[in-house]
Design an enzyme around this catalytic site. Structure first.
Site, PDB file in Angstrom:
ATOM      1  N   TYR A  53       1.025  -5.863  -1.092  1.00  0.00           N
ATOM      2  CA  TYR A  53       0.650  -4.581  -0.495  1.00  0.00           C
ATOM      3  C   TYR A  53       1.543  -3.518  -1.100  1.00  0.00           C
ATOM      4  O   TYR A  53       2.721  -3.413  -0.770  1.00  0.00           O
ATOM      5  CB  TYR A  53       0.815  -4.665   1.023  1.00  0.00           C
ATOM      6  CG  TYR A  53       0.354  -3.464   1.808  1.00  0.00           C
ATOM      7  CD1 TYR A  53      -0.325  -2.395   1.221  1.00  0.00           C
ATOM      8  CD2 TYR A  53       0.600  -3.400   3.184  1.00  0.00           C
ATOM      9  CE1 TYR A  53      -0.731  -1.306   1.965  1.00  0.00           C
ATOM     10  CE2 TYR A  53       0.195  -2.309   3.936  1.00  0.00           C
ATOM     11  CZ  TYR A  53      -0.468  -1.269   3.332  1.00  0.00           C
ATOM     12  OH  TYR A  53      -0.876  -0.193   4.072  1.00  0.00           O
ATOM     13  N   LYS A  80      -3.334  -5.186  -2.521  1.00  0.00           N
ATOM     14  CA  LYS A  80      -3.858  -4.028  -1.795  1.00  0.00           C
ATOM     15  C   LYS A  80      -3.161  -2.807  -2.382  1.00  0.00           C
ATOM     16  O   LYS A  80      -1.955  -2.628  -2.228  1.00  0.00           O
ATOM     17  CB  LYS A  80      -3.583  -4.146  -0.295  1.00  0.00           C
ATOM     18  CG  LYS A  80      -4.049  -2.953   0.525  1.00  0.00           C
ATOM     19  CD  LYS A  80      -3.681  -3.114   1.997  1.00  0.00           C
ATOM     20  CE  LYS A  80      -4.062  -1.868   2.794  1.00  0.00           C
ATOM     21  NZ  LYS A  80      -3.655  -1.967   4.208  1.00  0.00           N
TER      22      LYS A  80
END
Length: 282
Positions: free
Chosen positions: A125, A153
């Protein structure tokens, strides 16, 4: 996925179970539990683990993946949560860049590798706006060599960075971490989105992603612009404040956000409701 609380501020597992089912039935192929939108910094380790169990149970018959938000700035704790998530049947974990202590790129490689060594698939992330540290493209390339680091992400909010990642790390699937950037990112090679607005417009978000994958540029563009006012309204205040307030009004009571966040303003909630109302088919 937001984390529902009772009026006394306790995690509401019955509501979390029903919300997981609702999201799975309205376009979401996977659910991220105890991520940013789930108010992970305010949840204890015990609360997180209990939520993993609840959500896995809720969607086990729906072929919906469960991704546990296990990363933080403490590598040992992140590893321990990842082990517990795997034991409970989570299909993968979301590991955010360590925040506040701001490790260098070599520290990031060591941190994420330690999490991945557990043997549960890891989605990195990358969100420098919240963490103060960017996972650089070359670092992503190094990390992608680990068999259990399987996606990223990307909430860098820079289409050039996304393009560079696609070109330098072609085997690493990229998911948008910002709803308003999903279609533009897919145009340069991203494969989907970890969405906030899917709580309120999940079927439309799914339709946009499917259109982009199918190469239907006109339809993906149309849906992008249809969703854009909702994307903007849901980020008028710090996420997940607007979306949680809107779910209280438009779905069921899911409780307030925990301090240090406070409830969304009436103006923000009116903007979200107006944007939802303008989306066709909802």
């Amino acid at each position: 996925m937001i984390t529902p609380f009772t009026d006394s501020g306790v995690v509401d597992h019955e509501k979390a179970w029903r919300l997981a089912r609702y999201l799975a039935e309205h376009g979401s192929q996977a659910l991220v539990v105890t991520g940013t939108t789930g108010e992970s910094p305010t949840l204890s380790a015990a609360e997180k683990v209990a939520l993993y169990k609840t959500v896995v149970d809720a969607v086990k018959e729906k072929s919906t993946f469960v991704i546990a938000g296990t990363g933080n700035y403490n590598t040992a704790e992140s590893v321990e949560l990842t082990e517990k998530a795997g034991d409970l049947g989570c299909h993968g974990v979301l590991a955010v860049t360590p925040y506040y202590n701001k490790p260098g790129q070599s520290g990031l490689i060591a941190h994420f590798s330690a999490i991945a060594n557990v043997g549960v698939p890891v989605m990195l992330y990358n969100i420098p706006g919240r963490t103060g540290r960017l996972i650089e493209v070359e670092t992503l390339a190094r990390l992608s060599e680990h068999d259990d680091i399987v996606a990223v992400k990307d909430a860098v909010e820079n289409i050039d960075f996304t393009s560079q990642t696609v070109n330098r790390v072609p085997g690493l699937p990229i998911y948008s971490g910002q709803d308003s950037h999903t279609w533009p990112m897919m145009a340069v090679g991203a494969v989907g989105v970890v969405s906030v607005i899917s709580h309120l417009a999940g079927t439309t978000v799914a339709a946009m992603v499917k259109a982009a994958i199918a190469g239907d540029i006109a339809e993906a563009r149309r849906l992008h612009h249809e969703l854009l006012p909702l994307c903007e309204a849901c980020f008028l205040e710090t996420n997940p404040t607007p979306v949680k307030g809107a779910m209280n009004r438009l779905w069921e009571r899911v409780g307030d956000v925990r301090l240090p966040l406070v409830a969304a303003s009436e103006e923000t909630l009116i903007a979200v409701e107006k944007a939802v109302g303008a989306i066709q088919g909802l």
